[in-house]
Design an enzyme around this catalytic site. Structure first.
Site, PDB file in Angstrom:
ATOM      1  CG  ASP A  96      40.233  41.640  40.209  1.00  0.00           C
ATOM      2  OD1 ASP A  96      40.563  40.944  39.237  1.00  0.00           O
ATOM      3  OD2 ASP A  96      39.859  41.494  41.149  1.00  0.00           O
TER       4      ASP A  96
ATOM      5  CG  ASP B 281      37.937  35.900  35.940  1.00  0.00           C
ATOM      6  OD1 ASP B 281      38.170  34.560  36.132  1.00  0.00           O
ATOM      7  OD2 ASP B 281      37.042  36.517  36.186  1.00  0.00           O
TER       8      ASP B 281
END
Length: 421
Positions: A137, A197
């Site tokens: 992330d 994602d």
């Protein structure tokens, strides 16, 4: 009660500061963008007070849990809990970069140094994450915060932090499979999971390519996008959430979900990540199949019988109780931001794309906006994180606000200059 009175007084003072008439839902600007950006400034000032209160009054249970798990100090907001309390996260949380990103956007819009200083303060809390190789992330955390900061200030320290973040992210690349590993958790369930994602984190690698003249970053990003295109999408152009890979052979082992209704359902935010991710990848590469994939995802979204008339999706397109299912305002905000960019690359459908994005922003503004001075300073209500485990269901969530502001600024730039970048 004392805090509530202080908050109300603070909000009233802010109302007087901009010369508002007394009203529950005042119009703050002459245009949709002006109105929402003024609203954002008011709400974010409320958020600062709520953040200070939440840090000062962290419960012993929360502190004990945080220390037991090796988490650092609390940094930025993630969501409001169902009971109305503000949930702050340590820097390692994947959402920690969105709040400073919002502040950088407000600074960009206002050119007011108050917002610059606040953005710097909330960005600097995350520096240690540049070495955190346990997560994919890095784009969400570091590019939304330091990336926007560097774009607006050209601070060389930010540049070095971002380059190290990109190197750390690149360390998760699995060359045999052609992907960047997403998660390290659930190792008994997945060997090497990749989530849709992850497409969003590729923007950091493209940036690093330009800034470092090292094509390694570019090739990793392109390989990941191509492998994802090959394996994540169904014939109807909806996407799976999680693909599990054999890192030696590159073979697909499983096609699963983690936050959607079922393995074969279309989790709404996942579809939004796909639309945004492939639009961005086309911008950075001009590879035609990336643009085609973005257009195919858009077609799936807007031709789906369960897409609501206001274009704010239910949390999963296959949720069984539609229309009595929670919405996901975050998915809508991501879609709107992506469509403004997509309109630049698809001239034939540009007006349609902008009209769809405009409609989303208008409906979010009209029916999903928080109450001024309340809701912990968040901007949008009615987002859904992970409904199957009853986490963050129908609450304000920070990334909804981030992409909402981003979409507003993109609308503003397009209308004034015909450009986004």
């Amino acid at each position: 009660m004392k805090r509530r009175i202080q908050r109300i007084s603070h909000t009233l003072a802010l109302g007087l500061w901009i010369g508002l008439a007394s009203s529950c839902t005042p119009k703050l600007g002459n245009t949709l963008v002006e109105d929402n950006m003024m609203f954002a400034q008011l709400q974010l000032r409320v958020a600062f007070d709520e953040i200070d209160y939440a840090r000062t009054n962290e419960t012993p249970e929360s502190r004990k849990k945080r220390e037991k798990n090796g988490w650092g100090e609390l940094t930025n907001p993630r969501n409001s809990e169902p009971d109305g309390t503000l949930h702050l996260v340590p820097s390692k949380d994947w959402t920690s970069g969105f709040f400073p990103g919002e502040l950088w956007y407000v600074y960009e819009y206002t050119q007011n140094n108050f917002w610059k200083k606040k953005a710097q303060q909330h960005t600097d809390m995350l520096e240690q994450e540049k070495m955190n190789g346990k997560t994919h992330d890095m784009g969400f955390k570091m590019y939304c915060s330091y990336g926007n900061g560097y774009r607006l200030t050209q601070d060389e320290r930010y540049k070095e932090i971002l380059l190290q973040s990109a190197r750390t992210l690149a360390g998760r690349y699995k060359p045999q499979a052609g992907i960047i590993r997403s998660w390290d958790h659930n190792q008994k369930k997945w060997q090497c999971p990749v989530i849709i994602d992850n497409m969003m984190n590729l923007e950091l690698l493209f940036w690093a390519t330009r800034e470092s003249n090292d094509s390694t970053f570019y090739h990793i990003a392109v390989n990941h996008a191509r492998t994802t295109l090959k394996n994540h999408f169904r014939p109807d152009n909806s996407c799976y959430h999680v693909i599990d890979y054999d890192t030696i052979t590159g073979k697909v082992l499983k096609k699963n979900t983690h936050q959607g209704l079922s393995h074969e359902s279309a989790w709404s935010r996942g579809q939004a990540w796909a639309l945004y991710g492939y639009t961005m990848c086309y911008r950075e590469t001009k590879i035609p199949e990336f643009l085609q994939q973005a257009k195919k995802v858009e077609e799936f979204l807007f031709n789906h019988p369960h897409m609501p008339t206001d274009y704010v999706p239910y949390w999963d397109f296959d949720a069984p109780e539609i229309p009595n299912e929670p919405r996901d305002a975050s998915a809508a905000a991501i879609i709107a931001s992506a469509l403004y960019e997509l309109s630049l690359y698809d001239p034939e459908n540009a007006e349609r794309d902008k009209e769809r994005a405009d409609k989303i922003l208008e409906n979010l503004s009209k029916n999903y906006r928080a109450t001024m001075g309340h809701d912990n300073g968040f901007l949008l209500l009615h987002s859904t994180g992970t409904k199957p485990t009853n986490v963050e269901v129908d609450v304000p969530i920070v990334y909804a606000d981030y992409y909402f502001i981003e979409a507003l600024l993109r609308k503003d730039r397009l209308e004034k200059t015909g450009k986004l970048f």
